[in-house]
Design an enzyme around this catalytic site. Sequence first.
Site, PDB file in Angstrom:
ATOM      1  N   LYS A  58       4.546 -12.487  10.762  1.00  9.25           N
ATOM      2  CA  LYS A  58       4.573 -10.770  10.628  1.00  9.25           C
ATOM      3  C   LYS A  58       4.537 -10.529  12.275  1.00  9.25           C
ATOM      4  O   LYS A  58       5.406  -9.222  12.466  1.00  9.25           O
ATOM      5  CB  LYS A  58       2.868 -10.497   9.939  1.00  9.25           C
ATOM      6  N   ASP A  65      20.186 -12.551  -1.701  1.00 11.93           N
ATOM      7  CA  ASP A  65      19.272 -13.860  -1.576  1.00 11.93           C
ATOM      8  C   ASP A  65      19.660 -12.657   0.776  1.00 11.93           C
ATOM      9  O   ASP A  65      21.015 -12.967   1.231  1.00 11.93           O
ATOM     10  CB  ASP A  65      19.916 -14.980  -1.543  1.00 11.93           C
ATOM     11  N   ASN A  90      15.846 -11.482  -4.544  1.00 12.62           N
ATOM     12  CA  ASN A  90      16.371 -12.664  -5.035  1.00 12.62           C
ATOM     13  C   ASN A  90      16.190 -13.079  -6.059  1.00 12.62           C
ATOM     14  O   ASN A  90      16.324 -14.579  -6.351  1.00 12.62           O
ATOM     15  CB  ASN A  90      16.715 -13.880  -4.078  1.00 12.62           C
ATOM     16  N   LEU A  91      15.245 -12.707  -6.402  1.00 14.82           N
ATOM     17  CA  LEU A  91      14.190 -12.744  -7.695  1.00 14.82           C
ATOM     18  C   LEU A  91      13.676 -14.676  -7.530  1.00 14.82           C
ATOM     19  O   LEU A  91      13.216 -14.699  -8.313  1.00 14.82           O
ATOM     20  CB  LEU A  91      14.632 -12.723  -9.686  1.00 14.82           C
ATOM     21  N   SER A  93       0.936  -7.032   8.517  1.00 14.69           N
ATOM     22  CA  SER A  93      -0.335  -6.893   7.896  1.00 14.69           C
ATOM     23  C   SER A  93      -1.813  -7.194   8.858  1.00 14.69           C
ATOM     24  O   SER A  93      -0.957  -7.308  10.057  1.00 14.69           O
ATOM     25  CB  SER A  93       0.010  -8.999   7.180  1.00 14.69           C
ATOM     26  N   ASN A 133      -5.805 -16.171  -3.544  1.00 11.57           N
ATOM     27  CA  ASN A 133      -6.090 -14.317  -3.091  1.00 11.57           C
ATOM     28  C   ASN A 133      -7.341 -14.365  -4.193  1.00 11.57           C
ATOM     29  O   ASN A 133      -7.055 -14.455  -5.955  1.00 11.57           O
ATOM     30  CB  ASN A 133      -5.046 -13.289  -3.581  1.00 11.57           C
ATOM     31  N   GLY A 162       9.355  -6.816  -6.601  1.00  8.98           N
ATOM     32  CA  GLY A 162       7.628  -8.228  -6.304  1.00  8.98           C
ATOM     33  C   GLY A 162       6.782  -6.838  -6.721  1.00  8.98           C
ATOM     34  O   GLY A 162       6.456  -5.646  -6.891  1.00  8.98           O
ATOM     35  N   GLY A 220      -9.411 -21.276   8.080  1.00 11.03           N
ATOM     36  CA  GLY A 220      -8.723 -19.934   8.854  1.00 11.03           C
ATOM     37  C   GLY A 220      -8.886 -18.848   8.232  1.00 11.03           C
ATOM     38  O   GLY A 220      -8.457 -17.365   8.858  1.00 11.03           O
ATOM     39  N   TYR A 222       3.075 -18.274   8.674  1.00 13.86           N
ATOM     40  CA  TYR A 222       3.347 -16.606   8.048  1.00 13.86           C
ATOM     41  C   TYR A 222       2.924 -15.608   8.766  1.00 13.86           C
ATOM     42  O   TYR A 222       3.617 -14.549   8.913  1.00 13.86           O
ATOM     43  CB  TYR A 222       2.321 -16.481   6.576  1.00 13.86           C
ATOM     44  N   PHE A 252      -4.073  -3.827   4.736  1.00 10.35           N
ATOM     45  CA  PHE A 252      -5.331  -5.117   4.203  1.00 10.35           C
ATOM     46  C   PHE A 252      -5.050  -5.960   3.295  1.00 10.35           C
ATOM     47  O   PHE A 252      -3.905  -6.116   3.307  1.00 10.35           O
ATOM     48  CB  PHE A 252      -6.758  -3.421   4.583  1.00 10.35           C
TER      49      PHE A 252
HETATM   50  P1  NAD Z   1       6.144 -10.669  -3.432  1.00  8.53           P
HETATM   51  O1  NAD Z   1       6.180 -12.017  -4.088  1.00  8.53           O
HETATM   52  O2  NAD Z   1       5.308  -9.911  -4.852  1.00  8.53           O
HETATM   53  O3  NAD Z   1       7.603  -9.514  -3.374  1.00  8.53           O
HETATM   54  C1  NAD Z   1       8.192  -9.932  -2.292  1.00  8.53           C
HETATM   55  C2  NAD Z   1       9.385 -10.272  -2.833  1.00  8.53           C
HETATM   56  O4  NAD Z   1      10.636 -10.273  -2.090  1.00  8.53           O
HETATM   57  C3  NAD Z   1       9.613 -11.126  -4.593  1.00  8.53           C
HETATM   58  O5  NAD Z   1      10.006 -10.444  -5.137  1.00  8.53           O
HETATM   59  C4  NAD Z   1      10.460 -12.160  -3.386  1.00  8.53           C
HETATM   60  O6  NAD Z   1      11.243 -12.026  -4.847  1.00  8.53           O
HETATM   61  C5  NAD Z   1      11.656 -10.541  -3.134  1.00  8.53           C
HETATM   62  N1  NAD Z   1      12.541 -11.613  -1.851  1.00  8.53           N
HETATM   63  C6  NAD Z   1      11.846 -13.212  -0.859  1.00  8.53           C
HETATM   64  N2  NAD Z   1      12.801 -13.260  -0.386  1.00  8.53           N
HETATM   65  C7  NAD Z   1      14.051 -12.819  -0.428  1.00  8.53           C
HETATM   66  C8  NAD Z   1      15.424 -12.704  -0.109  1.00  8.53           C
HETATM   67  N3  NAD Z   1      15.594 -14.169   1.276  1.00  8.53           N
HETATM   68  N4  NAD Z   1      16.386 -11.756  -0.335  1.00  8.53           N
HETATM   69  C9  NAD Z   1      15.690 -11.247  -1.643  1.00  8.53           C
HETATM   70  N5  NAD Z   1      14.574 -10.841  -2.509  1.00  8.53           N
HETATM   71  C10 NAD Z   1      13.545 -12.348  -1.258  1.00  8.53           C
HETATM   72  O7  NAD Z   1       5.153  -9.731  -2.129  1.00  8.53           O
HETATM   73  P2  NAD Z   1       4.282  -9.250  -2.301  1.00  8.53           P
HETATM   74  O8  NAD Z   1       2.869  -8.944  -2.223  1.00  8.53           O
HETATM   75  O9  NAD Z   1       4.640  -7.532  -2.781  1.00  8.53           O
HETATM   76  O10 NAD Z   1       4.743  -8.548  -0.546  1.00  8.53           O
HETATM   77  C11 NAD Z   1       5.301  -7.680   0.100  1.00  8.53           C
HETATM   78  C12 NAD Z   1       5.485  -7.432   1.576  1.00  8.53           C
HETATM   79  O11 NAD Z   1       4.514  -6.949   1.583  1.00  8.53           O
HETATM   80  C13 NAD Z   1       5.833  -8.705   1.945  1.00  8.53           C
HETATM   81  O12 NAD Z   1       6.088  -8.958   3.061  1.00  8.53           O
HETATM   82  C14 NAD Z   1       4.566  -9.729   2.658  1.00  8.53           C
HETATM   83  O13 NAD Z   1       4.413 -10.461   4.008  1.00  8.53           O
HETATM   84  C15 NAD Z   1       3.694  -8.188   2.410  1.00  8.53           C
HETATM   85  N6  NAD Z   1       2.178  -7.891   2.857  1.00  8.53           N
HETATM   86  C16 NAD Z   1       1.557  -8.589   1.129  1.00  8.53           C
HETATM   87  C17 NAD Z   1       0.627  -8.603   1.303  1.00  8.53           C
HETATM   88  C18 NAD Z   1       0.077  -9.502  -0.232  1.00  8.53           C
HETATM   89  O14 NAD Z   1      -1.337  -9.192   0.567  1.00  8.53           O
HETATM   90  N7  NAD Z   1       0.613  -8.721  -0.813  1.00  8.53           N
HETATM   91  C19 NAD Z   1       0.155  -8.574   2.574  1.00  8.53           C
HETATM   92  C20 NAD Z   1       0.079  -7.772   3.642  1.00  8.53           C
HETATM   93  C21 NAD Z   1       1.821  -7.867   4.112  1.00  8.53           C
HETATM   94  C1  WQD Z   2     -10.100 -11.803  -0.088  1.00 10.56           C
HETATM   95  C2  WQD Z   2     -11.654 -12.736   0.281  1.00 10.56           C
HETATM   96  C3  WQD Z   2     -11.721 -15.734   1.093  1.00 10.56           C
HETATM   97  C4  WQD Z   2     -10.489 -16.828  -3.577  1.00 10.56           C
HETATM   98  C5  WQD Z   2      -4.749 -12.835   2.861  1.00 10.56           C
HETATM   99  C6  WQD Z   2      -4.204 -13.000   3.763  1.00 10.56           C
HETATM  100  C7  WQD Z   2      -3.543 -12.101   4.535  1.00 10.56           C
HETATM  101  C8  WQD Z   2      -2.691 -11.218   3.637  1.00 10.56           C
HETATM  102  C9  WQD Z   2      -3.948 -10.575   2.906  1.00 10.56           C
HETATM  103  C10 WQD Z   2      -0.615 -10.902   3.076  1.00 10.56           C
HETATM  104  C11 WQD Z   2     -11.830 -13.895   1.700  1.00 10.56           C
HETATM  105  C12 WQD Z   2     -12.520 -15.018  -0.424  1.00 10.56           C
HETATM  106  C13 WQD Z   2     -11.033 -15.854  -2.100  1.00 10.56           C
HETATM  107  C14 WQD Z   2     -11.065 -17.303  -3.729  1.00 10.56           C
HETATM  108  C15 WQD Z   2     -13.083 -16.673  -2.042  1.00 10.56           C
HETATM  109  N1  WQD Z   2      -1.339 -11.143   2.774  1.00 10.56           N
HETATM  110  N2  WQD Z   2     -12.014 -16.068  -1.715  1.00 10.56           N
HETATM  111  N3  WQD Z   2     -12.388 -17.236  -3.815  1.00 10.56           N
HETATM  112  O1  WQD Z   2      -7.183 -14.362   2.557  1.00 10.56           O
HETATM  113  O2  WQD Z   2      -8.311 -11.990   3.156  1.00 10.56           O
HETATM  114  O3  WQD Z   2      -5.361 -12.651   2.899  1.00 10.56           O
HETATM  115  O4  WQD Z   2      -4.396 -11.965   1.186  1.00 10.56           O
HETATM  116  O5  WQD Z   2      -0.234 -10.710   4.409  1.00 10.56           O
HETATM  117  O6  WQD Z   2      -2.679 -12.185   5.754  1.00 10.56           O
HETATM  118  O7  WQD Z   2      -4.398 -13.859   4.867  1.00 10.56           O
HETATM  119  O8  WQD Z   2      -7.544 -12.151   0.783  1.00 10.56           O
HETATM  120  O9  WQD Z   2      -6.869 -12.356  -1.281  1.00 10.56           O
HETATM  121  O10 WQD Z   2      -7.350 -14.520  -0.026  1.00 10.56           O
HETATM  122  O11 WQD Z   2      -9.862 -14.071  -0.078  1.00 10.56           O
HETATM  123  O12 WQD Z   2     -14.127 -16.213  -1.781  1.00 10.56           O
HETATM  124  O13 WQD Z   2     -10.736 -17.697  -4.732  1.00 10.56           O
HETATM  125  O14 WQD Z   2     -11.835 -14.223  -0.393  1.00 10.56           O
HETATM  126  O15 WQD Z   2     -12.201 -16.121   1.411  1.00 10.56           O
HETATM  127  O16 WQD Z   2     -12.805 -13.800   1.970  1.00 10.56           O
HETATM  128  P1  WQD Z   2      -7.692 -12.579   2.971  1.00 10.56           P
HETATM  129  P2  WQD Z   2      -7.668 -13.270  -0.135  1.00 10.56           P
END
Ligand code: NAD
Ligand code: WQD
Length: 340
Positions: A153, A59, A33-34, A124, A199, A11, A297, A149, A178
């Site tokens: 967490k 998985d 699990n892709l 997160s 995002n 990921g 939200g 979601y 963040f």
């Molecule tokens: P991502 O979706 O790119 O990576 C997650 C990976 O986990 C994927 O490759 C997916 O195929 C794999 N996966 C999911 N369920 C699975 C399962 N049951 N078995 C095996 N593999 C599985 O996401 P990411 O952005 O790299 O996020 C990684 C972690 O960080 C997640 O836990 C996410 O909640 C957390 N996180 C992400 C963000 C963000 O904004 N990207 C922010 C805060 C926290």
């Molecule tokens: C960033 C800012 C939007 C898209 C999310 C999850 C959070 C965490 C990170 C996993 C916000 C604004 C966005 C657009 C916009 N993930 N925006 N136009 O909402 O801060 O966080 O991802 O844990 O849990 O909620 O990130 O990138 O969606 O938004 O104006 O088309 O950009 O309103 O202020 P967010 P985001």
Amino acid sequence: MAKILVTGGTGYIGSHTVLELDKAGYEVIIVDNLSNSNIKILTQLHAISGKWFEFVQMDLQDEHAVQQFAEENRDITGIIHFAASKAVGESVEKPLKYYKNNFYSLINLLVSFNNRMDFVFSSSCTVYGQPDHLPVTESAPVKKAESPYGNTKQIAEEILSETTAVNADLRVIALRYFNPVGAHETALIGELPNGVPANLIPFITQSAIGKRGPITVYGNDYETPDGSAIRDYIHVVDLAKAHVKALKRLEEKKADRNYEVFNIGTGKGTSVLEIIAAFEEVTGEKLDYKIGPRRAGDVMQVYGDVQKSNEELAWKAELDIKEMMRSAWEWEKYIKINPF
Ligand code: NAD
Ligand code: WQD
């Protein structure tokens, strides 16, 4: 050489972390699990590092498969657990998918490895909701989750905290990320959103490259200097490095308790309009954007107090917004020419 299991290692954040672990001298085994990533990431990781990382397609919801995997890999000393479903909007539509995947996966790992492990968990900043005080510290109260979601967490943190309290051989660090953005400096790996990105940064890069229409800025009537919402954007490579620091802290048994939480951000807030301006400046691309209503939200502003991670993890974010935008753009251009 310690052997580390990286779940979700193909990921977005996982793939960058695999490279940092490799650089730090760890042996890595990836399980994924892709469901939200592409097998081609392994080729990309090979192109960057010269290594073929051991990969098991599995998985983590499958209790028996995880049990068997743990039995066959008794030499694993640490787990970095990224694997989870992560789309906030989808979690509202399909709550059980989120509760099932995010909890089964976590619990299967803990049970199968018999609660004996150094364990780094992806949490997160979403657990803070709209904090009462900024920058938000790790001791700020956790607010009622806005989505299933976010709830996964919060509850996962509780599961880990309660489990470590009765298992001295389980040491956990939960990293509260963040907003992770940007891509690897080689532009060979980066974020691969499914469908229309929710995002901000992937929407911006896809809009700039012509894959999407204009960007909608969700609200310019917040009580912030320019009216748009503020976040703490963190470069994915800096974030990846934080995982190596967390693992080292666990290995060196530096903590006085076996469950700890750290904020992983830059400590600085940046508004949506500032992000758009930075992207335009760094890339020379003109963005087409319009102002729309606030998104349901969304919080107005959040950025982290990173003193604890600076001091206790000995980690500090080094890459700025410009590098985040530059690398995200290079990756978008790369993936257009070389689609997976
Ligand atoms: P991502 O979706 O790119 O990576 C997650 C990976 O986990 C994927 O490759 C997916 O195929 C794999 N996966 C999911 N369920 C699975 C399962 N049951 N078995 C095996 N593999 C599985 O996401 P990411 O952005 O790299 O996020 C990684 C972690 O960080 C997640 O836990 C996410 O909640 C957390 N996180 C992400 C963000 C963000 O904004 N990207 C922010 C805060 C926290
Ligand atoms: C960033 C800012 C939007 C898209 C999310 C999850 C959070 C965490 C990170 C996993 C916000 C604004 C966005 C657009 C916009 N993930 N925006 N136009 O909402 O801060 O966080 O991802 O844990 O849990 O909620 O990130 O990138 O969606 O938004 O104006 O088309 O950009 O309103 O202020 P967010 P985001």
